[in-house]
Write a protein that holds these residues in place. Structure first.
Motif, PDB file in Angstrom:
ATOM      1  N   PRO A  72       0.837  -1.450   0.238  1.00  0.00           N
ATOM      2  CA  PRO A  72      -0.308  -0.035  -0.390  1.00  0.00           C
ATOM      3  C   PRO A  72       0.516   1.173  -0.077  1.00  0.00           C
ATOM      4  CG  PRO A  72      -0.765  -1.632   1.368  1.00  0.00           C
ATOM      5  CD  PRO A  72       0.371  -1.723   1.392  1.00  0.00           C
ATOM      6  N   GLU A  73       1.569   1.173   0.819  1.00  0.00           N
ATOM      7  CA  GLU A  73       2.714   2.813   0.783  1.00  0.00           C
ATOM      8  C   GLU A  73       3.223   2.581  -0.589  1.00  0.00           C
ATOM      9  OE1 GLU A  73       2.944  -0.130   3.012  1.00  0.00           O
ATOM     10  OE2 GLU A  73       2.582   0.667   4.271  1.00  0.00           O
ATOM     11  N   ALA A  74       3.426   1.569  -1.366  1.00  0.00           N
ATOM     12  CA  ALA A  74       4.814   2.253  -2.879  1.00  0.00           C
ATOM     13  C   ALA A  74       3.415   2.017  -3.468  1.00  0.00           C
ATOM     14  CB  ALA A  74       4.809   0.527  -3.253  1.00  0.00           C
ATOM     15  N   ILE A  75       2.055   1.724  -3.852  1.00  0.00           N
ATOM     16  CA  ILE A  75       0.959   2.077  -4.765  1.00  0.00           C
ATOM     17  C   ILE A  75       0.586   3.911  -3.918  1.00  0.00           C
ATOM     18  CG2 ILE A  75      -1.330   1.830  -5.077  1.00  0.00           C
ATOM     19  CD1 ILE A  75      -1.202  -1.061  -4.363  1.00  0.00           C
ATOM     20  N   SER A  76       0.523   4.772  -2.655  1.00  0.00           N
ATOM     21  CA  SER A  76       0.711   5.683  -2.815  1.00  0.00           C
ATOM     22  C   SER A  76       1.678   6.206  -3.086  1.00  0.00           C
ATOM     23  CB  SER A  76      -0.076   5.926  -0.743  1.00  0.00           C
ATOM     24  OG  SER A  76      -0.963   4.885  -0.700  1.00  0.00           O
ATOM     25  N   ALA A  77       2.825   6.209  -2.928  1.00  0.00           N
ATOM     26  CA  ALA A  77       4.116   7.490  -3.536  1.00  0.00           C
ATOM     27  C   ALA A  77       3.916   6.568  -4.859  1.00  0.00           C
ATOM     28  CB  ALA A  77       5.238   6.528  -3.745  1.00  0.00           C
ATOM     29  N   LEU A  78       3.507   6.200  -5.619  1.00  0.00           N
ATOM     30  CA  LEU A  78       2.878   6.165  -6.955  1.00  0.00           C
ATOM     31  C   LEU A  78       1.638   6.703  -7.280  1.00  0.00           C
ATOM     32  CD1 LEU A  78       3.699   3.076  -8.504  1.00  0.00           C
ATOM     33  CD2 LEU A  78       5.942   4.852  -8.677  1.00  0.00           C
ATOM     34  N   LEU A  79       0.727   7.321  -7.132  1.00  0.00           N
ATOM     35  CA  LEU A  79      -0.148   7.523  -6.604  1.00  0.00           C
ATOM     36  C   LEU A  79       0.135   9.104  -6.811  1.00  0.00           C
ATOM     37  CD1 LEU A  79      -3.035   5.493  -5.840  1.00  0.00           C
ATOM     38  CD2 LEU A  79      -2.629   6.239  -7.720  1.00  0.00           C
ATOM     39  N   ARG A  80       0.520   9.382  -5.751  1.00  0.00           N
ATOM     40  CA  ARG A  80       0.734  10.843  -5.388  1.00  0.00           C
ATOM     41  C   ARG A  80       1.822  11.424  -6.595  1.00  0.00           C
ATOM     42  NH1 ARG A  80       1.264   8.721  -0.530  1.00  0.00           N
ATOM     43  NH2 ARG A  80       2.851   8.431  -0.341  1.00  0.00           N
ATOM     44  N   ARG A  81       2.976  10.263  -6.703  1.00  0.00           N
ATOM     45  CA  ARG A  81       3.890  11.006  -7.896  1.00  0.00           C
ATOM     46  C   ARG A  81       2.934  11.549  -9.500  1.00  0.00           C
ATOM     47  NH1 ARG A  81       8.772   8.051 -10.334  1.00  0.00           N
ATOM     48  NH2 ARG A  81       9.849  10.414 -11.286  1.00  0.00           N
ATOM     49  N   LEU A  82       2.330  10.491  -9.538  1.00  0.00           N
ATOM     50  CA  LEU A  82       1.402  10.674 -11.205  1.00  0.00           C
ATOM     51  C   LEU A  82       0.394  12.163 -10.665  1.00  0.00           C
ATOM     52  CD1 LEU A  82       0.149   7.590 -11.409  1.00  0.00           C
ATOM     53  CD2 LEU A  82       1.788   8.495 -13.208  1.00  0.00           C
ATOM     54  N   MET A  83       0.309  12.831 -10.007  1.00  0.00           N
ATOM     55  CA  MET A  83      -0.256  13.489  -9.380  1.00  0.00           C
ATOM     56  C   MET A  83       0.389  14.798  -9.850  1.00  0.00           C
ATOM     57  SD  MET A  83      -2.331  13.370  -5.556  1.00  0.00           S
ATOM     58  CE  MET A  83      -2.982  12.058  -5.558  1.00  0.00           C
ATOM     59  N   ASP A  84       1.589  14.693 -10.128  1.00  0.00           N
ATOM     60  CA  ASP A  84       2.594  15.672 -10.688  1.00  0.00           C
ATOM     61  C   ASP A  84       2.125  15.586 -12.173  1.00  0.00           C
ATOM     62  OD1 ASP A  84       5.151  16.211 -13.120  1.00  0.00           O
ATOM     63  OD2 ASP A  84       4.805  17.924 -10.995  1.00  0.00           O
ATOM     64  N   PRO A  85       2.281  17.299 -13.202  1.00  0.00           N
ATOM     65  CA  PRO A  85       1.456  17.191 -14.181  1.00  0.00           C
ATOM     66  C   PRO A  85       2.113  16.805 -15.123  1.00  0.00           C
ATOM     67  CG  PRO A  85       0.767  19.305 -12.874  1.00  0.00           C
ATOM     68  CD  PRO A  85       1.307  19.048 -12.069  1.00  0.00           C
ATOM     69  N   ASP A  86       3.611  16.897 -14.674  1.00  0.00           N
ATOM     70  CA  ASP A  86       4.541  16.536 -16.365  1.00  0.00           C
ATOM     71  C   ASP A  86       4.889  15.322 -16.122  1.00  0.00           C
ATOM     72  OD1 ASP A  86       4.733  19.197 -17.236  1.00  0.00           O
ATOM     73  OD2 ASP A  86       6.355  19.484 -15.245  1.00  0.00           O
ATOM     74  N   TYR A  87       4.849  14.672 -14.370  1.00  0.00           N
ATOM     75  CA  TYR A  87       5.334  13.570 -14.455  1.00  0.00           C
ATOM     76  C   TYR A  87       3.994  12.462 -15.986  1.00  0.00           C
ATOM     77  CZ  TYR A  87       6.220   8.530 -12.897  1.00  0.00           C
ATOM     78  OH  TYR A  87       6.745   7.649 -12.775  1.00  0.00           O
ATOM     79  N   ARG A  88       2.955  13.072 -14.893  1.00  0.00           N
ATOM     80  CA  ARG A  88       1.413  12.270 -15.067  1.00  0.00           C
ATOM     81  C   ARG A  88       0.898  12.256 -17.222  1.00  0.00           C
ATOM     82  NH1 ARG A  88      -3.003   9.885 -14.908  1.00  0.00           N
ATOM     83  NH2 ARG A  88      -4.601  10.741 -16.024  1.00  0.00           N
ATOM     84  N   ALA A  89       2.193  13.392 -17.811  1.00  0.00           N
ATOM     85  CA  ALA A  89       1.137  13.558 -19.233  1.00  0.00           C
ATOM     86  C   ALA A  89       2.697  12.650 -20.292  1.00  0.00           C
ATOM     87  CB  ALA A  89       2.370  15.036 -19.839  1.00  0.00           C
ATOM     88  N   GLN A  90       3.772  12.687 -19.410  1.00  0.00           N
ATOM     89  CA  GLN A  90       4.756  11.446 -19.762  1.00  0.00           C
ATOM     90  C   GLN A  90       4.602  10.236 -20.060  1.00  0.00           C
ATOM     91  OE1 GLN A  90       8.439  12.316 -17.638  1.00  0.00           O
ATOM     92  NE2 GLN A  90       9.306  14.325 -18.254  1.00  0.00           N
TER      93      GLN A  90
END
Length: 128
Positions: A72-90
């Protein structure tokens, strides 16, 4: 409560609508097989958080989103990272590219190659 909705049936259009608006598909199965939901998500540009080795590598659109274990902690970390618009666009673009490469016709051709090679191996064993 009020953080998730259960759907008993979705049309392809409904599913595509949801994938297009989702932050990610979280698919923590460690024994998935082919991974049809992951391909469907990729075709809609939806990043998929998966488990390493649960699906064939060509199905998993982004190795950065493949976890060693469903933690769960790793999944949460990835979800938080995907909230960055530039990273999410890539990541979204990589998902779209992977989704475009996945097709039923291509899958059938790959399966036929595997089946044909298995048939050849049996023929060789029988001839020995």
């Amino acid at each position: 409560q009020d953080r998730w909705i259960a759907h008993s049936w979705l049309t392809e259009d409904d599913l595509n609508f949801l994938y297009n608006r989702a932050l990610a598909l979280v698919y923590p199965s460690s024994d998935e097989g082919f991974g049809i939901p992951i391909v469907e998500a990729a075709r809609a540009g939806c990043p998929a958080i998966t488990i390493q080795g649960a699906v064939p590598p060509e199905v998993n659109a982004d190795p950065e989103l493949a976890l060693a274990a469903p933690q769960p902690e790793a999944i949460s970390a990835l979800l938080r990272r995907l909230m960055d618009p530039d990273y999410r666009a890539q990541i979204r673009q990589r998902a779209l590219n992977a989704g475009a490469a996945a097709s039923w016709g291509g899958t059938v051709k790959k399966l036929m190659t595997v089946y044909e090679s298995l048939g050849s191996e049996r023929s060789l064993k029988a001839a020995r």
